[in-house]
Design a protein around this motif. Sequence first.
Motif, mmCIF file in Angstrom:
data_model
loop_
_atom_site.group_PDB
_atom_site.id
_atom_site.type_symbol
_atom_site.label_atom_id
_atom_site.label_comp_id
_atom_site.label_asym_id
_atom_site.label_seq_id
_atom_site.Cartn_x
_atom_site.Cartn_y
_atom_site.Cartn_z
ATOM 1 N N GLU A 178 12.466 2.586 1.018
ATOM 2 C CA GLU A 178 11.218 2.755 0.278
ATOM 3 C C GLU A 178 11.353 3.972 -0.627
ATOM 4 N N THR A 179 11.179 3.762 -1.908
ATOM 5 C CA THR A 179 11.412 4.832 -2.873
ATOM 6 C C THR A 179 10.161 5.265 -3.630
ATOM 7 N N ARG A 180 9.084 4.526 -3.493
ATOM 8 C CA ARG A 180 7.890 4.761 -4.307
ATOM 9 C C ARG A 180 7.075 5.940 -3.779
ATOM 10 N N ARG A 181 6.258 6.480 -4.649
ATOM 11 C CA ARG A 181 5.365 7.580 -4.268
ATOM 12 C C ARG A 181 4.065 7.042 -3.672
ATOM 13 N N GLY A 182 3.901 5.742 -3.712
ATOM 14 C CA GLY A 182 2.739 5.072 -3.158
ATOM 15 C C GLY A 182 2.818 3.594 -3.503
ATOM 16 N N TYR A 183 1.966 2.806 -2.845
ATOM 17 C CA TYR A 183 1.970 1.356 -3.051
ATOM 18 C C TYR A 183 0.539 0.889 -3.283
ATOM 19 N N ALA A 184 0.373 0.019 -4.275
ATOM 20 C CA ALA A 184 -0.957 -0.472 -4.633
ATOM 21 C C ALA A 184 -1.628 -1.181 -3.464
ATOM 22 N N THR A 185 -0.857 -1.926 -2.672
ATOM 23 C CA THR A 185 -1.458 -2.642 -1.536
ATOM 24 C C THR A 185 -2.066 -1.668 -0.532
ATOM 25 N N ASP A 186 -1.432 -0.516 -0.333
ATOM 26 C CA ASP A 186 -2.011 0.483 0.568
ATOM 27 C C ASP A 186 -3.309 1.030 0.000
ATOM 28 N N ARG A 187 -3.276 1.438 -1.264
ATOM 29 C CA ARG A 187 -4.459 2.045 -1.891
ATOM 30 C C ARG A 187 -5.650 1.091 -1.922
ATOM 31 N N ALA A 188 -5.392 -0.200 -1.904
ATOM 32 C CA ALA A 188 -6.473 -1.184 -1.955
ATOM 33 C C ALA A 188 -7.134 -1.402 -0.590
ATOM 34 N N GLY A 189 -6.522 -0.889 0.467
ATOM 35 C CA GLY A 189 -7.009 -1.171 1.816
ATOM 36 C C GLY A 189 -8.010 -0.167 2.360
ATOM 37 N N ALA A 190 -8.829 -0.642 3.286
ATOM 38 C CA ALA A 190 -9.844 0.203 3.921
ATOM 39 C C ALA A 190 -9.209 1.343 4.722
ATOM 40 N N ARG A 191 -8.064 1.090 5.352
ATOM 41 C CA ARG A 191 -7.409 2.151 6.140
ATOM 42 C C ARG A 191 -7.008 3.318 5.246
ATOM 43 N N TYR A 192 -6.515 3.021 4.063
ATOM 44 C CA TYR A 192 -6.117 4.076 3.128
ATOM 45 C C TYR A 192 -7.341 4.874 2.687
ATOM 46 N N ARG A 193 -8.405 4.166 2.326
ATOM 47 C CA ARG A 193 -9.622 4.860 1.883
ATOM 48 C C ARG A 193 -10.169 5.744 2.999
ATOM 49 N N ALA A 194 -10.135 5.254 4.236
ATOM 50 C CA ALA A 194 -10.586 6.070 5.371
ATOM 51 C C ALA A 194 -9.669 7.283 5.551
ATOM 52 N N PHE A 195 -8.369 7.069 5.420
ATOM 53 C CA PHE A 195 -7.411 8.168 5.537
ATOM 54 C C PHE A 195 -7.715 9.253 4.510
ATOM 55 N N MET A 196 -8.047 8.857 3.307
ATOM 56 C CA MET A 196 -8.353 9.820 2.249
ATOM 57 C C MET A 196 -9.651 10.575 2.537
ATOM 58 N N ARG A 197 -10.482 10.028 3.423
ATOM 59 C CA ARG A 197 -11.698 10.732 3.855
ATOM 60 C C ARG A 197 -11.439 11.549 5.127
ATOM 61 N N GLY A 198 -10.175 11.596 5.567
ATOM 62 C CA GLY A 198 -9.834 12.417 6.719
ATOM 63 C C GLY A 198 -9.803 11.692 8.048
ATOM 64 N N ILE A 199 -9.864 10.365 8.022
ATOM 65 C CA ILE A 199 -9.864 9.574 9.257
ATOM 66 C C ILE A 199 -8.444 9.075 9.520
ATOM 67 N N ASP A 200 -7.907 9.439 10.683
ATOM 68 C CA ASP A 200 -6.562 8.993 11.044
ATOM 69 C C ASP A 200 -6.533 7.482 11.242
#
Length: 178
Positions: free
Chosen positions: A25-47
């Motif tokens: 894996e070489t990318r700095r991020g993946y669009a599929t992750d950013r589109a998901g609820a888990r990612y959005r929660a993570f960005m709000r500080g939720i593990d």
Amino acid sequence: MPPLIPFEEITHLFAEFQHTAFRLETRRGYATDRAGARYRAFMRGIDPAPEPEHPWNVNVREKAAQGARFSRVRIVDEPPTDGQRFLMATAAGNIEAGEDIRVLPRAEAERLGLPDWDFWLFDSRTLVRMHIDATDTTIGVEVVNDPDEVLAACRARDAARAAATPSADVWARVRSSV
């Protein structure tokens, strides 16, 4: 560019490989992750909670029970991007299922001459080169059976794995600095 096929057309390889499935894996991020609820929660500080019954983890456990192995090396920046931190935070569930996930600093990957593109390598015979656009969206894959290209991917895998650190160790350091 060679003709690309949809990623969905190679998913059977994850169940059919016999010995090893490796991902670089070489990318700095993946669009599929950013589109998901888990990612959005993570960005709000939720593990992110582990997902032991996610189909990916179920397959990893089944393949491990058959003696096969999933592994990956994630190339990360210093400091890691939000996308890379998210991947490290979610790795525990994959590791618990039996996947070996390691992390390699981007500067070391460049020093080693590793590819700057993502790929899967199945049983050291079939290379699946991922084609990802500027928005970090997979636009298709290329199945490569050319022996020279497969050998180069095997060498990249071996170099990356030897130089990488277990994801949990890196995540513990990154997490404590955030």
